[in-house]
Each structure stands twice: as C-alpha cells, then as structure tokens.
Scaffold this motif. Structure first.
Motif, PDB file in Angstrom:
ATOM      1  N   MET A   1       0.829  -1.202   0.000  1.00 36.54           N
ATOM      2  CA  MET A   1       0.000   0.000   0.000  1.00 36.54           C
ATOM      3  C   MET A   1       0.869   1.260   0.000  1.00 36.54           C
ATOM      4  O   MET A   1       0.573   2.225  -0.716  1.00 36.54           O
ATOM      5  CB  MET A   1      -0.912  -0.002   1.217  1.00 36.54           C
ATOM      6  CG  MET A   1      -1.867   1.167   1.274  1.00 36.54           C
ATOM      7  SD  MET A   1      -3.036   1.082   2.634  1.00 36.54           S
ATOM      8  CE  MET A   1      -2.015   0.672   4.003  1.00 36.54           C
ATOM      9  N   ASN A   2       1.944   1.267   0.771  1.00 32.84           N
ATOM     10  CA  ASN A   2       2.834   2.427   0.786  1.00 32.84           C
ATOM     11  C   ASN A   2       3.488   2.643  -0.567  1.00 32.84           C
ATOM     12  O   ASN A   2       3.648   3.780  -1.022  1.00 32.84           O
ATOM     13  CB  ASN A   2       3.897   2.265   1.870  1.00 32.84           C
ATOM     14  CG  ASN A   2       3.354   2.542   3.239  1.00 32.84           C
ATOM     15  OD1 ASN A   2       2.377   3.257   3.402  1.00 32.84           O
ATOM     16  ND2 ASN A   2       3.986   1.966   4.243  1.00 32.84           N
ATOM     17  N   ALA A   3       3.882   1.571  -1.237  1.00 33.69           N
ATOM     18  CA  ALA A   3       4.484   1.711  -2.560  1.00 33.69           C
ATOM     19  C   ALA A   3       3.481   2.290  -3.555  1.00 33.69           C
ATOM     20  O   ALA A   3       3.830   3.134  -4.385  1.00 33.69           O
ATOM     21  CB  ALA A   3       4.990   0.357  -3.042  1.00 33.69           C
ATOM     22  N   ARG A   4       2.231   1.858  -3.475  1.00 29.96           N
ATOM     23  CA  ARG A   4       1.216   2.397  -4.380  1.00 29.96           C
ATOM     24  C   ARG A   4       0.903   3.862  -4.078  1.00 29.96           C
ATOM     25  O   ARG A   4       0.659   4.652  -4.982  1.00 29.96           O
ATOM     26  CB  ARG A   4      -0.061   1.569  -4.305  1.00 29.96           C
ATOM     27  CG  ARG A   4       0.102   0.219  -4.939  1.00 29.96           C
ATOM     28  CD  ARG A   4      -1.156  -0.589  -4.821  1.00 29.96           C
ATOM     29  NE  ARG A   4      -1.014  -1.860  -5.481  1.00 29.96           N
ATOM     30  CZ  ARG A   4      -1.321  -2.073  -6.763  1.00 29.96           C
ATOM     31  NH1 ARG A   4      -1.765  -1.086  -7.486  1.00 29.96           N
ATOM     32  NH2 ARG A   4      -1.160  -3.261  -7.287  1.00 29.96           N
ATOM     33  N   LEU A   5       0.903   4.228  -2.799  1.00 32.92           N
ATOM     34  CA  LEU A   5       0.636   5.619  -2.444  1.00 32.92           C
ATOM     35  C   LEU A   5       1.762   6.540  -2.887  1.00 32.92           C
ATOM     36  O   LEU A   5       1.525   7.697  -3.236  1.00 32.92           O
ATOM     37  CB  LEU A   5       0.417   5.748  -0.939  1.00 32.92           C
ATOM     38  CG  LEU A   5      -0.920   5.217  -0.425  1.00 32.92           C
ATOM     39  CD1 LEU A   5      -0.954   5.258   1.095  1.00 32.92           C
ATOM     40  CD2 LEU A   5      -2.064   6.005  -1.002  1.00 32.92           C
ATOM     41  N   ARG A   6       2.991   6.048  -2.887  1.00 34.83           N
ATOM     42  CA  ARG A   6       4.114   6.882  -3.349  1.00 34.83           C
ATOM     43  C   ARG A   6       4.018   7.181  -4.831  1.00 34.83           C
ATOM     44  O   ARG A   6       4.523   8.195  -5.298  1.00 34.83           O
ATOM     45  CB  ARG A   6       5.441   6.176  -3.051  1.00 34.83           C
ATOM     46  CG  ARG A   6       5.844   6.294  -1.627  1.00 34.83           C
ATOM     47  CD  ARG A   6       7.269   5.804  -1.422  1.00 34.83           C
ATOM     48  NE  ARG A   6       7.435   5.452  -0.027  1.00 34.83           N
ATOM     49  CZ  ARG A   6       7.542   4.217   0.435  1.00 34.83           C
ATOM     50  NH1 ARG A   6       7.533   3.202  -0.397  1.00 34.83           N
ATOM     51  NH2 ARG A   6       7.678   3.982   1.715  1.00 34.83           N
ATOM     52  N   ARG A   7       3.393   6.295  -5.615  1.00 31.54           N
ATOM     53  CA  ARG A   7       3.278   6.499  -7.051  1.00 31.54           C
ATOM     54  C   ARG A   7       2.187   7.477  -7.442  1.00 31.54           C
ATOM     55  O   ARG A   7       2.118   7.895  -8.589  1.00 31.54           O
ATOM     56  CB  ARG A   7       3.013   5.157  -7.737  1.00 31.54           C
ATOM     57  CG  ARG A   7       4.255   4.306  -7.844  1.00 31.54           C
ATOM     58  CD  ARG A   7       3.991   3.086  -8.668  1.00 31.54           C
ATOM     59  NE  ARG A   7       3.863   1.959  -7.747  1.00 31.54           N
ATOM     60  CZ  ARG A   7       3.174   0.876  -7.979  1.00 31.54           C
ATOM     61  NH1 ARG A   7       2.515   0.744  -9.088  1.00 31.54           N
ATOM     62  NH2 ARG A   7       3.120  -0.093  -7.102  1.00 31.54           N
ATOM     63  N   LEU A   8       1.320   7.835  -6.515  1.00 33.24           N
ATOM     64  CA  LEU A   8       0.251   8.779  -6.835  1.00 33.24           C
ATOM     65  C   LEU A   8       0.808  10.186  -7.004  1.00 33.24           C
ATOM     66  O   LEU A   8       1.806  10.540  -6.373  1.00 33.24           O
ATOM     67  CB  LEU A   8      -0.794   8.790  -5.718  1.00 33.24           C
ATOM     68  CG  LEU A   8      -1.677   7.558  -5.610  1.00 33.24           C
ATOM     69  CD1 LEU A   8      -2.571   7.682  -4.391  1.00 33.24           C
ATOM     70  CD2 LEU A   8      -2.498   7.374  -6.856  1.00 33.24           C
ATOM     71  N   PRO A   9       0.180  10.997  -7.836  1.00 31.51           N
ATOM     72  CA  PRO A   9       0.646  12.381  -7.972  1.00 31.51           C
ATOM     73  C   PRO A   9       0.370  13.177  -6.698  1.00 31.51           C
ATOM     74  O   PRO A   9      -0.492  12.821  -5.891  1.00 31.51           O
ATOM     75  CB  PRO A   9      -0.176  12.923  -9.146  1.00 31.51           C
ATOM     76  CG  PRO A   9      -1.353  12.033  -9.243  1.00 31.51           C
ATOM     77  CD  PRO A   9      -0.938  10.695  -8.719  1.00 31.51           C
ATOM     78  N   ASP A  10       1.128  14.263  -6.540  1.00 34.71           N
ATOM     79  CA  ASP A  10       0.944  15.099  -5.356  1.00 34.71           C
ATOM     80  C   ASP A  10      -0.434  15.748  -5.332  1.00 34.71           C
ATOM     81  O   ASP A  10      -1.068  15.843  -4.293  1.00 34.71           O
ATOM     82  CB  ASP A  10       2.009  16.194  -5.298  1.00 34.71           C
ATOM     83  CG  ASP A  10       3.367  15.625  -4.951  1.00 34.71           C
ATOM     84  OD1 ASP A  10       3.413  14.530  -4.352  1.00 34.71           O
ATOM     85  OD2 ASP A  10       4.369  16.277  -5.287  1.00 34.71           O
ATOM     86  N   ARG A  11      -0.874  16.229  -6.481  1.00 32.31           N
ATOM     87  CA  ARG A  11      -2.179  16.875  -6.564  1.00 32.31           C
ATOM     88  C   ARG A  11      -2.944  16.306  -7.750  1.00 32.31           C
ATOM     89  O   ARG A  11      -2.383  16.018  -8.797  1.00 32.31           O
ATOM     90  CB  ARG A  11      -2.030  18.386  -6.755  1.00 32.31           C
ATOM     91  CG  ARG A  11      -1.330  19.058  -5.595  1.00 32.31           C
ATOM     92  CD  ARG A  11      -1.754  20.513  -5.517  1.00 32.31           C
ATOM     93  NE  ARG A  11      -1.002  21.210  -4.485  1.00 32.31           N
ATOM     94  CZ  ARG A  11      -1.392  21.278  -3.234  1.00 32.31           C
ATOM     95  NH1 ARG A  11      -2.488  20.696  -2.867  1.00 32.31           N
ATOM     96  NH2 ARG A  11      -0.683  21.915  -2.345  1.00 32.31           N
TER      97      ARG A  11
END
Length: 92
Positions: free
Chosen positions: A45-55
């Motif tokens: 889950m942390n790896a997937r959240l890091r790949r999301l854009p900032d905004r």
C-alpha cells in the motif's frame, strides 16, 4: 488382580492422549502468518501511495493537454460532464 490387568490392557495408550496439545503452536503459527501478511500488505500500500501524484486536477478542469506518443493531439474526447468521466474512459 484380573480386573486391574484388564483395565491396563483396555487403556488407549496409542498416540497423544492430551487434549489441545497442538492448540498453542498452531495459534502461534497463525498469529505469525497474519502478522507477515499484514506487513506485506502495508508495504504494498505504501508503494502504491508513493506512485500517486501530489495533486489531482479539480473536478471542473478538462484534460485538454493529453497528447498521443506521435506528438499530435488526442482524438479521445473528455467526458468530464458525467460523474467519474476519466474512469469511464479507462473502463471502455
């Protein structure tokens, strides 16, 4: 004496006669298995959240800057007037 000998012979001494002898080790194994699965899920889950854009773009903005790899503009029309328009483009 004959009844005492018959009782000794009639006892079941084959295998483990204790009840619940495996409950402790099996419970420990299940707890360790669940802990390992939880750790792996959190890492994923942390790896997937890091790949999301900032905004993310706001709801009213249309994605007009999409271009194809050849350098031209995209021929796919944007469906931002419907709810979840960009998701509908991906789903077909």
């Amino acid at each position: 004496m004959l009844t005492a000998a018959a009782q000794v012979l009639a006892e079941n001494n084959f295998g483990d006669t204790r009840t619940g002898g495996l409950a402790g080790p099996m419970g420990l194994f299940l707890i360790l298995l669940l802990a390992a699965a939880t750790i792996l899920l959190i890492r994923n889950m942390n790896a997937r959240l890091r790949r999301l854009p900032d905004r993310f773009p706001t709801q009213g903005q249309a994605d007009t800057s999409a271009t194809d790899p050849a350098g031209g503009t995209s021929t796919q029309e944007s469906r931002t007037d419907t709810p979840n328009g960009p998701q509908q483009d991906r789903n077909g």
